[in-house]
Every structure is written in structure tokens, then in C-alpha cells.
Design a protein around this motif. Structure first.
Motif, short mmCIF file in Angstrom:
data_model
loop_
_atom_site.label_atom_id
_atom_site.label_comp_id
_atom_site.label_asym_id
_atom_site.label_seq_id
_atom_site.Cartn_x
_atom_site.Cartn_y
_atom_site.Cartn_z
N THR A 297 0.82 -1.21 0.00
CA THR A 297 0.00 0.00 0.00
C THR A 297 0.86 1.26 0.00
O THR A 297 0.41 2.30 -0.47
N TYR A 298 2.10 1.16 0.53
CA TYR A 298 2.96 2.35 0.52
C TYR A 298 3.25 2.79 -0.91
O TYR A 298 3.17 3.97 -1.25
N PRO B 84 13.82 3.70 0.59
CA PRO B 84 14.13 4.12 1.97
C PRO B 84 13.57 3.16 3.01
O PRO B 84 14.22 2.93 4.04
N LEU B 85 12.40 2.58 2.74
CA LEU B 85 11.83 1.65 3.71
C LEU B 85 12.63 0.35 3.77
O LEU B 85 12.69 -0.30 4.80
N ALA C 64 0.12 4.11 -2.45
CA ALA C 64 -0.14 5.48 -1.98
C ALA C 64 0.74 6.45 -2.75
O ALA C 64 0.28 7.52 -3.16
N ALA C 65 1.99 6.07 -2.98
CA ALA C 65 2.90 6.95 -3.71
C ALA C 65 2.42 7.17 -5.14
O ALA C 65 2.37 8.29 -5.63
N LYS D 270 7.22 0.23 13.31
CA LYS D 270 6.14 -0.09 14.26
C LYS D 270 5.39 1.19 14.58
O LYS D 270 5.98 2.21 14.89
N THR D 271 4.07 1.14 14.48
CA THR D 271 3.30 2.34 14.79
C THR D 271 2.32 2.09 15.91
O THR D 271 2.04 0.96 16.23
N ASN E 157 11.95 -1.20 14.58
CA ASN E 157 11.35 -0.26 15.53
C ASN E 157 10.69 0.91 14.83
O ASN E 157 9.63 1.36 15.25
N LYS E 158 11.31 1.34 13.76
CA LYS E 158 10.81 2.56 13.13
C LYS E 158 9.46 2.37 12.44
O LYS E 158 8.64 3.26 12.45
N LEU F 275 11.62 6.86 -3.91
CA LEU F 275 11.28 7.75 -2.80
C LEU F 275 10.61 7.05 -1.63
O LEU F 275 10.63 7.54 -0.52
N VAL F 276 9.97 5.91 -1.90
CA VAL F 276 9.23 5.26 -0.82
C VAL F 276 9.76 3.86 -0.50
O VAL F 276 10.19 3.59 0.61
#
Lengths: 271, 361
Positions: free
Chosen positions: A167-168, A189-190, A171-172, A270-271, A267-268, A185-186
Motif C-alpha cells: 500500500t505504501y 528508503p523503507l 499510496a505513492a 512499528k506504529t 522499531n521505526k 522515494l518510498v
């Protein structure tokens, strides 16, 4: 209930654990300890000294080891970089292509080298290079290293990618990014923690490799592991222990870095 | 009917859209006209095709047949990044490695807007969703409700011709969801952008929409205003899915001019509006629980025995078993003025005028 299932309460568990740890780490401890030995004998302790470290950097064999270390380092960096690029491309293709025929087969093919005995890969590589008339040397080592590093780079990258939902990217693209921009761009980096971790793992694997390197290197070129082996053949001197300790330190450092990188990424997101 | 005269510019024309996944048909010949400036809801149970339709409009699914026209232009063949349409995703899909402001400006920068222009617009939409103080935060530093509003701001920033919302409220808790409903409707009015909202929650659909399309099994069952679909459901599915209803087995004696003469269980006759073309014979009558009242058993349209009570706070649910063993559910206002008969009492049931409606199957 939990008492019954608790492995730690099995008789002999502690003793077995200690034995395993001893077998695994005692030789390393001995090597590390004796690298600081102020004695030419490798078995008799003669007090603490850094003379063998000095010998590694400035002794008679220093130029040989320096050249070998330089070869190891440049090969590891290039091999890890190429392997990582290939691993990223294949991970993206395998995870994102909607209908990729033979996805399972590709996955098996990429990871198979992990299970093939290294000696077989070594012999096969050598036969392959001589069959196509590739002169053995720096280039053959590099090519062989790139190849066997791919699965090691692939695993952490694919694991990371599995946790990134598509979905990322959608979304982009929904926000007017072209597929290339969505990737750059998406997605990239992820994926970065996985890529970093994969690169480091490949780097360490390449740096440490002896068997395949020894087969394909040809005469006149040494990497650090083959140089160490060459010296050992003429009898073990304490300077080998000093080199080994240094190499161990570098490896542990990189593996720790790789582990931290992949954990930081988890960790990053995780929301 | 009044709605039709207000604004008839068609924003999205969905023309006989079919989507097959192998042998499975997710959408079968769906046609819809969504008007300019409308808050349009696709409502249905999971698997009904509503999300597939939304994703087809956004460009994430390729349709097998038909056309999707946005203000007259067929966009069905375009990739997502070339459609002037933005989406609010169910799980928001905020970019975790970018700040709120970077997320919001993402679309603007891809459209080659200048930095200053993007920043101005970003401040504008963050103001609209009341998140200006959070511009420099990362998504994981925000609450669920705030993330939802960032997702909305990000989708609104490029001023799309059409905003798609894929169950954006489903991850929020009840209180917040109710507040956001009002807010979302307000934002739609302020921006004047056409919204297509997907949900399985009928209450959400009824409170926010200008019009609702009720979908089931890849087909549109009914399109109408919330009042239309609630009070004049066309078929059994719509009546059953939207709100609670009682379906009574009746026998239809005659149908004329949209009015039907039916025989109720128990033998009494009733004249009621008929939803569509219904033939005489066995049929189904829909009666909403809140449009029936309990009366004395003598001379009532329907009669039976009180079987159970359920306390619902503002209301009391009363189940009455009729003589032919069907169970009807009524809602009685919970107040001192009305006494609820005890379980086992014989009661009569009166229908409000126009409460009953004959349905197509």
C-alpha cells in the motif's frame, strides 16, 4: 504446568550448555589470549606484550599481509555491493511482480548455494573458469565472491521487504509518483535497514572466505585468509594469532552493526 | 427525486464495469453516475465488490470490461499516477520515513509544484484538518485519529477532482469515529470535492452520504438518498442490510399502481406500497421495528405472544411470536409513559401508516 515445560529444569541442561559454550569459544579465547603472549612459543605463556601486533604491522611479513588485507577489503566491498544490488532487484521482482512464473523455483535457486557444500562450489567455479578460459586471479575471486554472496545479501533484504506492505507504493503512485519514483522515494528508503544488513553480511562472508578463494585465486595473489593459511603451513607463529584476533574483531563489529541495523528498522515502522 | 434537479453534472460515470479474477466475478456490469460535489457512498458487506470498484477507479485494479469516465474522459486505461484522483487508504499508508509535512507535500511535488507553492498548500490543508502544530512530527508519533487526518490532508493537498475513501474510519474507536463523521462531511462541503466513500457500516453511510449505492455480490442493488434506501428498500437484501427489519411472509392478492393488496399471517388484509414489479403470490413484507406499536390483542392487524425483552438503553426490544410461529421484533421507547407487557402476555401489533412495504426478492 510451566514447571514441567521449563527446559532449564531438565537434568544436565546446565552442564550441557557449559560444554557447548566451552567447545565453541575456548579456542577463540586461547587465540585471543596468546596473541598478547611475550614468547615465541605458542603454548608457553611468557607475559603480556603487544610485540606480535607490532610484528603484524611492521615485521618482515607485514607487506605480504598488508597486500592481502587490501585485496580482501577491496574484493569484499565490491562483491558485497554487486551482490546487494542483485539481491535488491530480485527481492523486488519476486515480492512485487503479480504474476511471476516460477516464483518458488526462483526462491529455491537463489537460496540453494547456502546448502550446496562449499567445496563443490569451489571445484565447480574453478572448472567453470578454466572451461571459459578465464585467467585465474583477482577477477575470478571477485566474480566467485559476488556469486556466493548473493543469497547472504538476499535473505535480510527479502525478510525486510516481506514486512513492507505494497500500500505504501500504491499510496505513492496515487499521489502522482511514477513507478520509478515510488521505488526510489518510498520503497527504497523503507528497505534501507534490510539492504544495509544484507550488505554487511555479504561483506563479512566475502572477507572470511577461504575455500572458494583458495581454489579460484590462481598464483601470485592472496587474500587475508589464504595468506594466513600460507603462513600457518610453515608453522604457527604468534603473529597469526594477532591477525586472527584482529579479523575476529572486525567480523564481530560488522555482524553487530548488521544486527542493529535490522532491529532499528523494525522499531521505526512499528506504529 | 428532488435531488435530481439540484446538480446533475456527472463527475464519475461508471459504465457497465466488470471485473473478473479468473472464474470469480468481483464486479458484474456495475453502472453508476456519481454527481459533481456529491458525497457518494458504496455500502455493502465484505466481498460485495465495493473496494474492488474503488480500486478500479483509483487505477490499482484493471477492469475486465466497461468504462470509467471522469468528467467525460475515460480513465480506465490510465496508470494510477496519471489519474487526477486521490485515495485515503484504510490503514492510511502514511510514509513512515517522512514527516507529516513531507507526507502532505509528496503529491504536490510529484506534480512539479514549486517548493513555496507546495508549502503554502500544505499549511492550508493541515489547517483544514487542524494539525498545523504537528507538521514536523513523524507518523508513528501521532495517535490513530491524527494519522487518519494526515491521510486525509495528504489526499486533499493536490486538489483532486475526486477523493476516494476506503473505510478510513474503521480503525478508529467508536467515539472518535462519530466525531470524524461530522468533520469529514464538513470538509467535503468546504472543499467541494466529490467524495466516494466505501464502508460496510450502514450507520456511517446513512449519516454522511448524499447518496448511497448498496452493493452485494458484485452488483448494485439500489442507489438512492439515505432516506430512500432506508425507508423504501427495493429488495430483501437492501431492507435486511440497512438497519433492522422484519420480513413477514405474506400472500399477495393483487398489485396495481405501485400498491399491493396482501394477506398477512393471521388472515387480515393490508394495502401497502410495493417496491418493484411484484407478481401476485407469496411475497415478503418489510416492517421496521420502530414503526410498529403494541396494542390490545382484540381487533389488531397482527397478534401474538410476547416472547422476550432485550434492554438496549434508549430502547427496549420486544420479540413477539405470531400465531404462525414467525417472530417479529419491535422497538419500544424506554420511558415511564410506556409500559412493556410481560413475557407471555398476548398482545396486538399495529403498523404505522406506510410502515409496511412489499419487497422484490
Amino acid at each position: 504446568m510451566s514447571k514441567v515445560a521449563d527446559m532449564r529444569r531438565f537434568p544436565g541442561f546446565l552442564q550441557l550448555t557449559l560444554l557447548c559454550l566451552l567447545v565453541l569459544y575456548a579456542p577463540l579465547m586461547v587465540v585471543m589470549a596468546y596473541s598478547f603472549n611475550d614468547n615465541t612459543s605458542i603454548t608457553i605463556w611468557g607475559g603480556f606484550s603487544l610485540r606480535w601486533y607490532e610484528d603484524v604491522f611492521f615485521g618482515v611479513e607485514a607487506p605480504k599481509f598488508k597486500q592481502a588485507a587490501l585485496n580482501s577489503l577491496t574484493i569484499a566491498v565490491m562483491a558485497a555491493t554487486c551482490a546487494t544490488v542483485i539481491a535488491v532487484s530480485s527481492a523486488v521482482a519476486m515480492m512485487r511482480a503479480r504474476r511471476l512464473r516460477g516464483r518458488t523455483a526462483s526462491f529455491a535457486l537463489i537460496n540453494l548455494p547456502l546448502m550446496v557444500p562449499e567445496i563443490v562450489t569451489a571445484v565447480a567455479s574453478l572448472i567453470f573458469f578454466s572451461a571459459i578460459g578465464f585467467t585465474t586471479g583477482y577477477a575470478t575471486i571477485l566474480v566467485a565472491h559476488i556469486v556466493f554472496c548473493i543469497p547472504f545479501a538476499y535473505l535480510p533484504i527479502a525478510a525486510r521487504m516481506q514486512s513492507i506492505e505494497d500500500t505504501y507504493e500504491q499510496a505513492a503512485m496515487d499521489l502522482y509518483a511514477t513507478p520509478a519514483q515510488a521505488f526510489r522515494l518510498v520503497l527504497l528508503p523503507l528497505m534501507m535497514p534490510g539492504i544495509f544488513s544484507g550488505f554487511l553480511l555479504a561483506f563479512i562472508i566475502s572477507l572470511d572466505d577461504f575455500l572458494i578463494t583458495n581454489f579460484v585465486k590462481g598464483a601470485g595473489i592472496e587474500t587475508l585468509p589464504t595468506a594466513i593459511f600460507g603462513s600457518v603451513k610453515q608453522g604457527i607463529k604468534p603473529n597469526i594469532m594477532a591477525i586472527s584476533t584482529l579479523l575476529l574483531l572486525v567480523s564481530v563489529g560488522f555482524v553487530t552493526l548488521s544486527y542493529l541495523a535490522s532491529r532499528m528498522g523494525q522499531n521505526k515502522t512499528k506504529t | 427525486m428532488l435531488q435530481r434537479t439540484q446538480d446533475t453534472t456527472v463527475a464519475v460515470d461508471i459504465d457497465r464495469v466488470t471485473k473478473n479474477y479468473g472464474a470469480f466475478t468481483a464486479l458484474s456490469g456495475v453502472s453508476l453516475d456519481i454527481r459533481d460535489n456529491e458525497f457518494f457512498t458504496l455500502l455493502g458487506p465484505s466481498g460485495c465488490g465495493k473496494t474492488t470498484l474503488l480500486r478500479s477507479i483509483a487505477g490499482f485494479e484493471e477492469i475486465s470490461d466497461g468504462a470509467i469516465r471522469l468528467y467525460g474522459d475515460d480513465i480506465a486505461g490510465l496508470p494510477p499516477h496519471q489519474r487526477p484522483v486521490n485515495t485515503v487508504f484504510q490503514q492510511y499508508a502514511l510514509f513512515p520515513h517522512m514527516t507529516v509535512a513531507q507526507n502532505v507535500m509528496f503529491g504536490l511535488l510529484r506534480l512539479r509544484k514549486s517548493d513555496s507553492e507546495a508549502q503554502t498548500r500544505c499549511a492550508e490543508v493541515l489547517e483544514l484538518v487542524q494539525l498545523s502544530p504537528f507538521a514536523q512530527r513523524y507518523p508513528n508519533q501521532l495517535s490513530g485519529g491524527q494519522q487518519q487526518r494526515v491521510a486525509l490532508a495528504r489526499a486533499l493537498a493536490p486538489k483532486p477532482k475526486l477523493l476516494l475513501l476506503d473505510e478510513p474510519l474503521s480503525a478508529l474507536d467508536l467515539k472518535l469515529r462519530q466525531a470524524v463523521r461530522v468533520e469529514l462531511k464538513q470538509i467535503q462541503k468546504e472543499t467541494g470535492i466529490t467524495f466516494i466513500f466505501v464502508t460496510h457500516d450502514q450507520e456511517e453511510a446513512l449519516t454522511m452520504s448524499d447518496r448511497i449505492a448498496v452493493m452485494s455480490a458484485g452488483e448494485v442493488q439500489q442507489v438512492g438518498t439515505p432516506r430512500d434506501v432506508y425507508e423504501a428498500p427495493r429488495n430483501r437484501f437492501v431492507a435486511d442490510f440497512i438497519g433492522e427489519t422484519n420480513l413477514l411472509d405474506v400472500s399477495v392478492t393483487s398489485v396495481a399502481d405501485g400498491q399491493a393488496l396482501c394477506v398477512l399471517p393471521g388472515g387480515r388484509e393490508i394495502i401497502c406500497p410495493a417496491a418493484a414489479v411484484v407478481d401476485p403470490g407469496p411475497g415478503h413484507l418489510s416492517v421496521r421495528p420502530e414503526r410498529m406499536t403494541l396494542t390490545a390483542p382484540a381487533d389488531a392487524l397482527l397478534s401474538g405472544r410476547v416472547e422476550n425483552h432485550v434492554y438496549l438503553g434508549t430502547d427496549m426490544q420486544v420479540m413477539v411470536r405470531l400465531e404462525d410461529n414467525e417472530v417479529l421484533t419491535l422497538r419500544v421507547q424506554n420511558s415511564d409513559a410506556v409500559s412493556v407487557p410481560d413475557i407471555g402476555t398476548q398482545v396486538g401489533i399495529a403498523l404505522e401508516a406506510g410502515a409496511a412495504r412489499l419487497l422484490a426478492d
